[in-house]
Design an enzyme around this catalytic site. Structure first.
Site, PDB file in Angstrom:
ATOM      1  N   LYS A   1      16.571   0.797  10.224  1.00 34.43           N
ATOM      2  CA  LYS A   1      17.426   0.405  11.352  1.00 34.43           C
ATOM      3  C   LYS A   1      17.466  -1.096  11.616  1.00 34.43           C
ATOM      4  O   LYS A   1      16.428  -1.757  11.615  1.00 34.43           O
ATOM      5  CB  LYS A   1      16.918   1.069  12.627  1.00 34.43           C
ATOM      6  CG  LYS A   1      17.088   2.556  12.636  1.00 34.43           C
ATOM      7  CD  LYS A   1      16.480   3.059  13.905  1.00 34.43           C
ATOM      8  CE  LYS A   1      16.759   4.529  14.124  1.00 34.43           C
ATOM      9  NZ  LYS A   1      16.034   4.994  15.321  1.00 34.43           N
TER      10      LYS A   1
ATOM     11  N   ARG B   1      -7.429   1.638   3.980  1.00 35.81           N
ATOM     12  CA  ARG B   1      -7.942   0.887   5.135  1.00 35.81           C
ATOM     13  C   ARG B   1      -9.471   0.839   5.166  1.00 35.81           C
ATOM     14  O   ARG B   1     -10.048  -0.147   5.636  1.00 35.81           O
ATOM     15  CB  ARG B   1      -7.402   1.486   6.436  1.00 35.81           C
ATOM     16  CG  ARG B   1      -5.974   1.037   6.684  1.00 35.81           C
ATOM     17  CD  ARG B   1      -5.438   1.559   7.984  1.00 35.81           C
ATOM     18  NE  ARG B   1      -4.240   0.815   8.374  1.00 35.81           N
ATOM     19  CZ  ARG B   1      -3.424   1.182   9.340  1.00 35.81           C
ATOM     20  NH1 ARG B   1      -3.645   2.286  10.033  1.00 35.81           N
ATOM     21  NH2 ARG B   1      -2.386   0.443   9.649  1.00 35.81           N
TER      22      ARG B   1
ATOM     23  N   GLY C   1       2.899  -1.938  12.195  1.00 33.14           N
ATOM     24  CA  GLY C   1       3.435  -2.489  13.446  1.00 33.14           C
ATOM     25  C   GLY C   1       2.967  -3.914  13.694  1.00 33.14           C
ATOM     26  O   GLY C   1       3.733  -4.780  14.120  1.00 33.14           O
TER      27      GLY C   1
ATOM     28  N   GLY D   1       4.895  -0.602   7.279  1.00 37.45           N
ATOM     29  CA  GLY D   1       4.171   0.594   6.844  1.00 37.45           C
ATOM     30  C   GLY D   1       4.834   1.317   5.688  1.00 37.45           C
ATOM     31  O   GLY D   1       4.190   1.642   4.679  1.00 37.45           O
TER      32      GLY D   1
END
Ligand code: ADP
Ligand code: MG
Length: 397
Positions: free
Chosen positions: A203, A36, A377, A354
């Site tokens: 999920k 980053r 996110g 991520g």
């Protein structure tokens, strides 16, 4: 792009506030992945070359109590940034007040000042995370224009992105923000076709809106990871002890009905009797999962199947690993997807998410994709088709 960028403004001699996303993973006081920071360098270097006085703001981790401050100080990041830039970064260990103002008023063109972690302000009734209007106004008052390059934070309306934008005349995108919008936004809104999405991970419930949105945009959706088992269950298959969300079986059934063949499910999986790195495993067809077995990866026939589906694809968006890649034995499917995508010709390949980005980096494919999003996110919400508040707050062209 419909947003103004750093190229559209005159930076010479200006005090330029730059919101970067230096929320890097840390262990024992050391940065474990500096991606980053590296990704923010084009914006920082451009501003410096153009004679700006740079004031950097970022968050790092979560600050819930006084004790969280020490391990989440940006001091180490400032030091590393200084090394990468080959010039001094003046670190001010405060987020407001006299020391901050003094450091800024002493700046010369081409200087870099970095403030302490914006979330230290969260000890003040969550001023940063709840976008306290006074705080955004204060930070905005420290500069003359604002560059938002923190894509990883763009799905949050915080004082240091949305708050500053609201209180300053000029708020533009930095190069990283521009790149993220161009690739993720471009893929979702105006993809070169065929457009294939690969969705995996843990999920179904985390990804409902992503699947729903991509179903309307992509030509094919390849499902893998733990998510596949909820779909198998919907088709009436035994899933054993695999991760399966009972509450979402009906939802999965509905999607399969609606998808009209757009959704592709794995034809075989790698199963074990325990969740462990060295668990004994075998490959079974999807109607061959035993009651005491759990699926941890996609099988070899599925890899071939995915390869065929991806042939000729012009845009690929990948979110969610194909298996438990954290265990090398069950990283085979994820690795194969990386290889297939790396070998596609003339395709735009994008990773959002991520863990997927971590998997690609860990498996050595970091430079083999057109774009690996820096925002887990934020990229997910983008893929869901949501407007990101941090992006919305940037001035339109
Ligand atoms: P991303 O962060 O890229 O959006 P997710 O957070 O949805 O991805 O999912 C990542 C996690 O999914 C990984 O920790 C991986 O181990 C897990 N996972 C993938 N396949 C399986 C599986 N078959 N069973 C259990 N967990 C799985
Ligand atoms: Mg994740």
């Amino acid at each position: 792009m419909s947003k103004k960028t750093i190229r559209d403004v005159d930076l010479k001699g200006k005090k330029v506030l730059v919101r970067v996303d230096f929320n890097v993973p840390m262990k024992d006081g050391k940065i474990t992945d500096e991606n980053r920071i590296v990704q923010a360098l084009p914006t920082i270097n451009y501003a410096l070359e153009n004679g700006a006085k740079l004031i950097l703001l970022s968050h790092l981790g979560r600050i819930k109590e006084e004790a969280d401050k020490e391990k989440n100080s940006l001091r180490v990041v400032a030091t590393r940034l200084g090394e990468l830039l080959g010039k001094e970064v003046i670190f001010v260990p405060e987020t407001r007040g006299e020391k901050v103002e003094q450091a800024i008023s002493n700046m010369k063109d081409g200087d870099v000042v970095m403030l302490e972690n914006t979330r230290f302000e969260d000890l003040n009734n969550k001023a940063e995370s709840k976008n306290n209007p006074e705080l955004g106004k204060y930070w905005a008052s420290l500069g003359e224009l604002f560059v938002n390059d923190a894509f990883g934070t763009a799905h949050r309306a915080h004082a240091s992105n949305v708050g500053i934008s609201a209180n300053i005349e000029t708020a533009v995108a930095g190069f990283l923000m521009e790149k993220e919008i161009k690739f993720i936004g471009g893929a979702v809104d105006n993809p070169a076709r065929p457009f294939v999405a690969i969705l995996g991970g843990a999920k179904v419930s985390d990804k409902i809106s992503v699947i729903g949105n991509l179903l309307t945009k992509a030509d094919k959706i390849l499902i893998c990871g733990a998510m596949a088992y909820t779909f198998y269950k919907a088709l009436g298959h035994e899933v054993g002890t695999s991760l399966c969300e009972e509450d979402y079986v009906d939802f999965a059934k509905g999607l399969l009905d609606k998808a009209q063949g757009k959704i592709v499910l794995p034809v075989d999986v790698v199963v074990t009797r325990e969740f462990a790195a060295d668990a004994e495993s075998e490959v079974v067809a999807i109607d061959g999962i035993g009651k005491d077995q759990m699926g941890l990866d996609i099988g070899p026939r599925t890899i071939d199947q995915f390869k065929k589906e991806l042939e000729g694809a012009k845009t690929v968006v990948w979110n969610g690993p194909a298996g438990v890649f954290e265990f090398p034995k069950f990283a085979v499917g994820t690795n194969a997807i990386c290889t297939i995508l790396a070998e596609l010709e003339d395709a735009t390949t994008i990773i959002g998410g991520g863990d997927s980005a971590a998997a690609a980096n860990q498996l050595g494919f970091s430079d083999k994709f057109t774009h690996i999003s820096t925002g887990g996110g934020a990229s997910l919400e983008y893929l869901e088709g949501k407007e990101l508040p941090g992006v919305a707050a940037i001035n339109d062209k």
